[in-house]
Motif scaffolding. Structure first.
Motif, PDB file in Angstrom:
ATOM      1  N   VAL A   1     -18.325 -21.558  34.497  1.00 44.22           N
ATOM      2  CA  VAL A   1     -19.473 -22.035  35.283  1.00 44.22           C
ATOM      3  C   VAL A   1     -20.591 -22.459  34.316  1.00 44.22           C
ATOM      4  CG1 VAL A   1     -21.279 -21.372  36.923  1.00 44.22           C
ATOM      5  CG2 VAL A   1     -18.926 -20.578  37.273  1.00 44.22           C
ATOM      6  N   ALA A   2     -20.860 -21.610  33.312  1.00 49.70           N
ATOM      7  CA  ALA A   2     -21.921 -21.900  32.346  1.00 49.70           C
ATOM      8  C   ALA A   2     -21.628 -23.190  31.588  1.00 49.70           C
ATOM      9  CB  ALA A   2     -22.052 -20.735  31.368  1.00 49.70           C
ATOM     10  N   LYS A   3     -20.367 -23.353  31.190  1.00 44.50           N
ATOM     11  CA  LYS A   3     -19.993 -24.538  30.401  1.00 44.50           C
ATOM     12  C   LYS A   3     -20.200 -25.795  31.221  1.00 44.50           C
ATOM     13  CE  LYS A   3     -17.614 -26.358  26.785  1.00 44.50           C
ATOM     14  NZ  LYS A   3     -17.673 -27.762  27.116  1.00 44.50           N
ATOM     15  N   SER A   4     -19.894 -25.712  32.504  1.00 47.16           N
ATOM     16  CA  SER A   4     -20.040 -26.934  33.275  1.00 47.16           C
ATOM     17  C   SER A   4     -21.523 -27.310  33.427  1.00 47.16           C
ATOM     18  CB  SER A   4     -19.225 -26.845  34.579  1.00 47.16           C
ATOM     19  OG  SER A   4     -20.028 -26.654  35.656  1.00 47.16           O
ATOM     20  N   LEU A   5     -22.421 -26.313  33.504  1.00 44.60           N
ATOM     21  CA  LEU A   5     -23.860 -26.626  33.530  1.00 44.60           C
ATOM     22  C   LEU A   5     -24.318 -27.171  32.166  1.00 44.60           C
ATOM     23  CD1 LEU A   5     -25.577 -23.703  35.488  1.00 44.60           C
ATOM     24  CD2 LEU A   5     -24.709 -25.854  36.323  1.00 44.60           C
ATOM     25  N   MET A   6     -23.797 -26.559  31.101  1.00 38.94           N
ATOM     26  CA  MET A   6     -24.180 -27.025  29.757  1.00 38.94           C
ATOM     27  C   MET A   6     -23.742 -28.474  29.553  1.00 38.94           C
ATOM     28  SD  MET A   6     -23.058 -23.606  27.692  1.00 38.94           S
ATOM     29  CE  MET A   6     -23.590 -23.859  26.018  1.00 38.94           C
ATOM     30  N   ASP A   7     -22.508 -28.782  29.967  1.00 33.83           N
ATOM     31  CA  ASP A   7     -21.986 -30.147  29.801  1.00 33.83           C
ATOM     32  C   ASP A   7     -22.827 -31.155  30.577  1.00 33.83           C
ATOM     33  OD1 ASP A   7     -20.030 -29.156  28.191  1.00 33.83           O
ATOM     34  OD2 ASP A   7     -18.410 -29.286  29.674  1.00 33.83           O
ATOM     35  N   ALA A   8     -23.377 -30.690  31.719  1.00 33.38           N
ATOM     36  CA  ALA A   8     -24.184 -31.592  32.549  1.00 33.38           C
ATOM     37  C   ALA A   8     -25.634 -31.641  32.061  1.00 33.38           C
ATOM     38  CB  ALA A   8     -24.124 -31.130  34.005  1.00 33.38           C
ATOM     39  N   GLY A   9     -25.950 -30.860  31.016  1.00 29.63           N
ATOM     40  CA  GLY A   9     -27.332 -30.821  30.505  1.00 29.63           C
ATOM     41  C   GLY A   9     -28.274 -30.163  31.499  1.00 29.63           C
ATOM     42  N   ALA A  10     -27.724 -29.310  32.382  1.00 29.22           N
ATOM     43  CA  ALA A  10     -28.541 -28.721  33.457  1.00 29.22           C
ATOM     44  C   ALA A  10     -29.187 -27.408  33.008  1.00 29.22           C
ATOM     45  CB  ALA A  10     -27.668 -28.464  34.679  1.00 29.22           C
ATOM     46  N   ASP A  11     -30.221 -27.010  33.738  1.00 32.38           N
ATOM     47  CA  ASP A  11     -30.876 -25.726  33.519  1.00 32.38           C
ATOM     48  C   ASP A  11     -29.924 -24.613  33.985  1.00 32.38           C
ATOM     49  OD1 ASP A  11     -32.422 -23.447  33.698  1.00 32.38           O
ATOM     50  OD2 ASP A  11     -34.089 -24.410  34.757  1.00 32.38           O
ATOM     51  N   LEU A  12     -29.741 -23.586  33.141  1.00 35.54           N
ATOM     52  CA  LEU A  12     -28.789 -22.512  33.490  1.00 35.54           C
ATOM     53  C   LEU A  12     -29.256 -21.696  34.685  1.00 35.54           C
ATOM     54  CD1 LEU A  12     -27.969 -21.235  29.892  1.00 35.54           C
ATOM     55  CD2 LEU A  12     -26.508 -22.629  31.377  1.00 35.54           C
ATOM     56  N   ASN A  13     -30.535 -21.810  35.022  1.00 29.38           N
ATOM     57  CA  ASN A  13     -31.041 -21.079  36.188  1.00 29.38           C
ATOM     58  C   ASN A  13     -31.052 -21.930  37.452  1.00 29.38           C
ATOM     59  OD1 ASN A  13     -31.787 -18.431  35.073  1.00 29.38           O
ATOM     60  ND2 ASN A  13     -33.055 -19.690  33.729  1.00 29.38           N
ATOM     61  N   ASP A  14     -30.461 -23.128  37.388  1.00 27.93           N
ATOM     62  CA  ASP A  14     -30.419 -23.999  38.564  1.00 27.93           C
ATOM     63  C   ASP A  14     -29.362 -23.449  39.534  1.00 27.93           C
ATOM     64  OD1 ASP A  14     -29.818 -26.031  40.436  1.00 27.93           O
ATOM     65  OD2 ASP A  14     -30.586 -27.549  39.052  1.00 27.93           O
ATOM     66  N   GLU A  15     -29.831 -22.729  40.549  1.00 26.96           N
ATOM     67  CA  GLU A  15     -28.904 -22.010  41.434  1.00 26.96           C
ATOM     68  C   GLU A  15     -27.958 -22.940  42.183  1.00 26.96           C
ATOM     69  OE1 GLU A  15     -31.944 -18.296  42.211  1.00 26.96           O
ATOM     70  OE2 GLU A  15     -30.902 -19.206  43.914  1.00 26.96           O
ATOM     71  N   MET A  16     -28.487 -24.057  42.681  1.00 25.79           N
ATOM     72  CA  MET A  16     -27.639 -24.969  43.464  1.00 25.79           C
ATOM     73  C   MET A  16     -26.495 -25.516  42.613  1.00 25.79           C
ATOM     74  SD  MET A  16     -29.029 -26.485  46.624  1.00 25.79           S
ATOM     75  CE  MET A  16     -29.320 -28.202  46.275  1.00 25.79           C
ATOM     76  N   LEU A  17     -26.851 -25.962  41.398  1.00 30.23           N
ATOM     77  CA  LEU A  17     -25.815 -26.529  40.528  1.00 30.23           C
ATOM     78  C   LEU A  17     -24.817 -25.457  40.106  1.00 30.23           C
ATOM     79  CD1 LEU A  17     -27.505 -29.063  38.104  1.00 30.23           C
ATOM     80  CD2 LEU A  17     -25.886 -29.500  39.948  1.00 30.23           C
ATOM     81  N   ALA A  18     -25.334 -24.247  39.835  1.00 32.45           N
ATOM     82  CA  ALA A  18     -24.440 -23.163  39.402  1.00 32.45           C
ATOM     83  C   ALA A  18     -23.466 -22.808  40.524  1.00 32.45           C
ATOM     84  CB  ALA A  18     -25.253 -21.940  38.986  1.00 32.45           C
ATOM     85  N   VAL A  19     -23.963 -22.770  41.744  1.00 31.81           N
ATOM     86  CA  VAL A  19     -23.074 -22.446  42.872  1.00 31.81           C
ATOM     87  C   VAL A  19     -22.042 -23.551  43.058  1.00 31.81           C
ATOM     88  CG1 VAL A  19     -22.988 -22.188  45.390  1.00 31.81           C
ATOM     89  CG2 VAL A  19     -24.689 -20.933  44.063  1.00 31.81           C
ATOM     90  N   SER A  20     -22.460 -24.813  42.943  1.00 32.44           N
ATOM     91  CA  SER A  20     -21.448 -25.857  43.149  1.00 32.44           C
ATOM     92  C   SER A  20     -20.446 -25.849  42.001  1.00 32.44           C
ATOM     93  CB  SER A  20     -22.040 -27.243  43.448  1.00 32.44           C
ATOM     94  OG  SER A  20     -22.798 -27.656  42.372  1.00 32.44           O
ATOM     95  N   ALA A  21     -20.871 -25.517  40.784  1.00 32.81           N
ATOM     96  CA  ALA A  21     -19.905 -25.396  39.676  1.00 32.81           C
ATOM     97  C   ALA A  21     -18.922 -24.258  39.965  1.00 32.81           C
ATOM     98  CB  ALA A  21     -20.635 -25.143  38.365  1.00 32.81           C
ATOM     99  N   ALA A  22     -19.433 -23.167  40.537  1.00 36.17           N
ATOM    100  CA  ALA A  22     -18.556 -22.025  40.857  1.00 36.17           C
ATOM    101  C   ALA A  22     -17.546 -22.407  41.948  1.00 36.17           C
ATOM    102  CB  ALA A  22     -19.394 -20.827  41.300  1.00 36.17           C
ATOM    103  N   LEU A  23     -17.998 -23.202  42.911  1.00 34.28           N
ATOM    104  CA  LEU A  23     -17.101 -23.605  44.003  1.00 34.28           C
ATOM    105  C   LEU A  23     -16.011 -24.556  43.511  1.00 34.28           C
ATOM    106  CD1 LEU A  23     -19.738 -24.141  46.844  1.00 34.28           C
ATOM    107  CD2 LEU A  23     -17.861 -22.475  46.871  1.00 34.28           C
ATOM    108  N   GLU A  24     -16.308 -25.284  42.447  1.00 32.34           N
ATOM    109  CA  GLU A  24     -15.363 -26.295  41.960  1.00 32.34           C
ATOM    110  C   GLU A  24     -14.511 -25.808  40.791  1.00 32.34           C
ATOM    111  OE1 GLU A  24     -17.836 -29.666  41.125  1.00 32.34           O
ATOM    112  OE2 GLU A  24     -18.384 -29.795  43.258  1.00 32.34           O
ATOM    113  N   LEU A  25     -14.544 -24.510  40.511  1.00 27.47           N
ATOM    114  CA  LEU A  25     -13.816 -24.003  39.339  1.00 27.47           C
ATOM    115  C   LEU A  25     -12.333 -24.330  39.401  1.00 27.47           C
ATOM    116  CD1 LEU A  25     -14.933 -20.428  38.365  1.00 27.47           C
ATOM    117  CD2 LEU A  25     -15.296 -22.598  37.188  1.00 27.47           C
ATOM    118  N   ASP A  26     -11.789 -24.679  38.226  1.00 30.93           N
ATOM    119  CA  ASP A  26     -10.367 -24.972  38.143  1.00 30.93           C
ATOM    120  C   ASP A  26      -9.710 -23.951  37.203  1.00 30.93           C
ATOM    121  OD1 ASP A  26      -7.868 -25.916  37.739  1.00 30.93           O
ATOM    122  OD2 ASP A  26      -8.484 -27.876  36.929  1.00 30.93           O
TER     123      ASP A  26
END
Ligand code: DC
Length: 212
Positions: A38-63
Motif C-alpha cells: 500500500v505504501a509503495k503504491s502511494l510513493m510511486d504516485a508521489g502521494a502524501d502517505l497520510n492521504d486516507e482516500m488514496l491509501a484506502v483505494s490502494a488497499a482495495l486494489e492490492l494484487d
C-alpha cells in the motif's frame, strides 16, 4: 492450526514464520508486505502517505501476485508502511484478506504486529518475538547491504526505534503481545536456534492440548 507471530521491525519474525510454515506444511503470510505494498503504491504516485482516500483505494486494489516484489523490502518502504498502517480504514480493508488467508486449510502462519491481538485472536499458538534494537539494526543493515543497498547502521537503528515507537503507540491495533502469547527473545539466537525455540513452543502447546 493457526500460528500467529508478532514482533517489532527486524526481530526475525518473518524468517521464523517462513520456517515454521515449511516445518508444518502450512501456508505463510508476511502481513508487513501488505502494508508495504500500500505504501509503495502511494510513493510511486508521489502521494502524501497520510492521504486516507488514496491509501484506502490502494488497499482495495492490492494484487497479492506483486507481494514478492523486492522493491517492497527497502527501509524507506518499511518506514512508509508504518505510516499508512496507522490509518484505521486501511487496516479495516486489509482485515478480511488476512482472516481468509488464516482460515484456509490445512493451516497457516501469519506474522505481523497485530495477528495475535486483532487478526486472529483465536490463533492456536501465539508467539511474540523480541530482540535487542541494536541486534535488529545490525541484522537489517547486513541484509540491506547484501541486496546492494547503502545502509548506515546508526541510521537504521534510528529508523527502527522510530518505527517501534510509532507501531507501539498508534491508536489502532498497536504492536503488543497478546495476553496468551509466548515470548521468544531472539537477541542471542541464530536462525536455527530461533526456529528450534519456536517449534518447541508450538509443540508444547500441542502437547498441552493432547494432540501430537
Ligand atoms: O514487518 P514489516 O517491517 O514488513 O512491517 C512494515 C510496517 O507495516 C510496520 O512498521 C507496521 C506495519 N504493519 C502493521 O501495522 N501490521 C502488521 N500486521 C504488519 C506490519
Amino acid at each position: 492450526m493457526i500460528i500467529a507471530i508478532d514482533g517489532p521491525a527486524a526481530s526475525g519474525k518473518g524468517t521464523l514464520g517462513k520456517r515454521l510454515a515449511r516445518h508444518y506444511g502450512y501456508r505463510h503470510l508476511d502481513t508487513g508486505v501488505i502494508y508495504r505494498a500500500v505504501a509503495k503504491s502511494l510513493m510511486d504516485a508521489g502521494a502524501d502517505l497520510n492521504d486516507e482516500m488514496l491509501a484506502v483505494s490502494a488497499a482495495l486494489e492490492l494484487d497479492p501476485e506483486k507481494f514478492g516484489n523486492p522493491a517492497l523490502k527497502t527501509q524507506a518502504v518499511g518506514a512508509a508502511a508504518s505510516v499508512v498502517s496507522a490509518i484505521p480504514q486501511v487496516r479495516q480493508v486489509l482485515l478480511s484478506f488476512q482472516r481468509r488467508f488464516a482460515e484456509d486449510p490445512p493451516g497457516a502462519v501469519l506474522d505481523g504486529r497485530d495477528i495475535g491481538t486483532v487478526i486472529c485472536p483465536n490463533a492456536d499458538v501465539k508467539i511474540f518475538v523480541v530482540a535487542d534494537a541494536r541486534v535488529r539494526a545490525r541484522r537489517r543493515t547486513l541484509e540491506a547491504k547484501a541486496r546492494g543497498e547503502e545502509a548506515d547502521e546508526a541510521a537504521v537503528l534510528e529508523d527502527i526505534l522510530r518505527r517501534d515507537e510509532r507501531d507501539q503507540n498508534r491508536a489502532i491495533a498497536p504492536l503488543k503481545p497478546a495476553a496468551d502469547a509466548f515470548l521468544l527473545d531472539n537477541s542471542n539466537l541464530d536462525i536455527e536456534g530461533g526456529v528450534r525455540a519456536a517449534i518447541a513452543i508450538v509443540e508444547a502447546v500441542r502437547a498441552s492440548r493432547g494432540s501430537s
